[in-house]
Design an enzyme around this catalytic site. Sequence first.
Site, PDB file in Angstrom:
ATOM      1  N   GLU A 136       0.976  -1.098   0.034  1.00 34.01           N
ATOM      2  CA  GLU A 136       0.171   0.157   0.120  1.00 34.01           C
ATOM      3  C   GLU A 136       0.908   1.240  -0.202  1.00 34.01           C
ATOM      4  O   GLU A 136       1.845   1.245   0.820  1.00 34.01           O
ATOM      5  CB  GLU A 136      -0.747  -0.064   1.151  1.00 34.01           C
ATOM      6  CG  GLU A 136      -2.000   1.050   1.279  1.00 34.01           C
ATOM      7  CD  GLU A 136      -2.580   1.135   2.658  1.00 34.01           C
ATOM      8  OE1 GLU A 136      -2.206   0.858   3.628  1.00 34.01           O
ATOM      9  OE2 GLU A 136      -3.772   2.157   2.350  1.00 34.01           O
ATOM     10  N   ARG A 152       5.980 -12.990   9.231  1.00 31.18           N
ATOM     11  CA  ARG A 152       6.688 -11.934   8.921  1.00 31.18           C
ATOM     12  C   ARG A 152       8.247 -11.690   9.593  1.00 31.18           C
ATOM     13  O   ARG A 152       8.340 -12.245  10.549  1.00 31.18           O
ATOM     14  CB  ARG A 152       5.721 -10.573   9.173  1.00 31.18           C
ATOM     15  CG  ARG A 152       5.541 -10.351  10.718  1.00 31.18           C
ATOM     16  CD  ARG A 152       4.485  -9.412  10.989  1.00 31.18           C
ATOM     17  NE  ARG A 152       5.013  -8.062  10.312  1.00 31.18           N
ATOM     18  CZ  ARG A 152       4.011  -7.358   9.830  1.00 31.18           C
ATOM     19  NH1 ARG A 152       2.787  -7.498   9.999  1.00 31.18           N
ATOM     20  NH2 ARG A 152       4.512  -6.243   8.942  1.00 31.18           N
ATOM     21  N   LYS A 170       4.513  -0.258  11.003  1.00 34.51           N
ATOM     22  CA  LYS A 170       4.592   0.998  10.510  1.00 34.51           C
ATOM     23  C   LYS A 170       4.151   2.024  11.208  1.00 34.51           C
ATOM     24  O   LYS A 170       4.668   3.098  11.170  1.00 34.51           O
ATOM     25  CB  LYS A 170       3.609   0.775   9.141  1.00 34.51           C
ATOM     26  CG  LYS A 170       3.790   1.505   7.880  1.00 34.51           C
ATOM     27  CD  LYS A 170       3.034   1.188   6.867  1.00 34.51           C
ATOM     28  CE  LYS A 170       3.706   0.617   5.671  1.00 34.51           C
ATOM     29  NZ  LYS A 170       2.615   0.442   4.416  1.00 34.51           N
TER      30      LYS A 170
END
Length: 557
Positions: A36, A260, A270
């Site tokens: 994104e 992850r 983030k």
Amino acid sequence: MEENTKERSLNFVEEIIENYLSEHPGAHIQTRFPPEPNGYLHIGHAKSICLNFGLAQRYGGKCNLRFDDTNPVKEDTEYVDSIKEDIKWLGFDWALERYASDYFDQLYVWAKQLIEKGLAYVDDQTQEEIRLGRGTISEPGRESPWRNRSVEENLRLFEEMKNGSYADGEKVLRAKIDMAHPNMLFRDPIMYRILHTEHHRTGNKWCIYPMYDYAHGESDSIEHITHSICTLEFDVHRPLYDWFIAQLGIFPSHQYEFARLNITYTVMSKRKLLQLVKEHFVNGWDDPRMPTICALRRKGYTPASVRAFAERVGVAKRDNVIDLSLLEYCVREDLNRTAERRMAVIDPLKVVITDYPEGKSECFEAVNNPEDETVGKRSVPFGREIYIERADFMEVPPKGYYRLSVGSEVRLRYSYLIKCQEVVKDTEGNIVELHCTHDPLSGGGSSSDGRRVKGVIHWVSAADAVKAEVRLYDNLFAKESPDDVEEGKTFLDYLNPDSLVVKTAYCEPSLLCAKVGDKFQFERVGYFCVDPDTTADSLVFNRTVTLKDTWAKLQKK
RNA sequence: UGAGCUAUGGUGUAAUUGGUAACACAGCAGAUUUUGGUUCUGUCGUUUUGGGUUCGAGUCCCGAUAGCUCAACCA
């Protein structure tokens, strides 16, 4: 890429792919990296990039870059550009550059099809009512009072939503599935919301935007993605991903999840990285203390080292925390082979060679890289006054110390053997200067009588030294796992106050020609690279990583 | 009415699919070395737990336990 040819066992995704390939003779795989565009990429994304692009390379397939830009309030072209730059820097290139927003028209058509099939409806409830109606993890939800509108009414309302007849939040389009489903995502997930916001690509064409769950699987399907690889938290989304594709009867993409990446002494979310930047705990996204790709680049990491790291951490489904030392190992391994050696003194102590003629100077040859003869040699000037590292002299040397002390002899790298005769102190007792004598027959190489000296220290000629700012980076966090916060604290409480130490170093003059991005090993100190802050009259170096320091380790004990 | 995922040395990842648990990083010890770097050698240490199947289980079955994810009109 060279590291891909090394033999090693398959990870579980590769096994899935090899099975797929054997079951579909002649087929090729198609993957995609789907960021994104709402922030900068970090080392965790690098793992995903290496996986997706690497898989495509290894199996003769293709990998697309698709920006998942379904939420215009958070996204921007600034991020699109940085993401593309980072992927290219890592050494990969995409087959197709696509955007979820490329598919808005198709997605809208499919939404109407689902309405016609009685599988979607327009809901007038408020956000709060929808939230309450969804139930909880242990209680079923309640059906919306608008759940059973007619197809015609839903079609009309949905079109009005698209045409801008309603304000943000007034209506949503929901899939009609099962409000009592044990998987919360199946409790009539929202497919479209109204957002009167300009989109970075579609401008003001749309005021309704698809949600991730509705857009992602279909976007994969449109691109004929055979293996849609994502992280573990999307595991619960997979049934929904499959549901939309099945209801629409479109190309059956399949999703596979891996764990992850986490690394000790840093954070990867983030949200937290954004907070570090916004609240100025670091100097921007590319502050070399950050785990972002642009920060690693600025710090002096090479693409090959990051790729090697991604390869070594492996791909599996269990939660993991990788030792930072592995990342450091990877960059040292690469830089040891490729970085030219130079001498620079970070914490200088002046040494006067009292028996060296005043005004005399000479040059010594120094090997640029002992790991690579082809890069040759350079000339390093020497004079009566030099700088050495403060840590390379001790008045009372501990056991095992074989650097300089009064009466002891060391080799000045590439130059003479010197012996310390006298320590000069200021009125407060601080050592300000050393007086040494040299063995004039020991220049560059052997000694006159074959005696061997264990200590070898680096040095810089005082008359020729070039000053440079050196930025010494340490772990951003002092705690191994800053995400594990104790009661009443936040991750910010674990920031390392000494994560950045700035010093003025004396460098050998050849460093004057160094250009931004150039990487060197400062012998016995560490790997450094030239920072973009460098100007015509000020040299700035970032320390990429220290050299392994067995002596320092011994001393800590 | 909870569902799903995952458990192998300190950290990761493997184990020819039921047949001697290995590789890397980290650690430790030594050798080499004009970088206390590099390189080389050696070494430490592992199958969450309880049952079961089997000649044989990290792997299969059953039951515990622990960790993670999910209740944004984020992705």
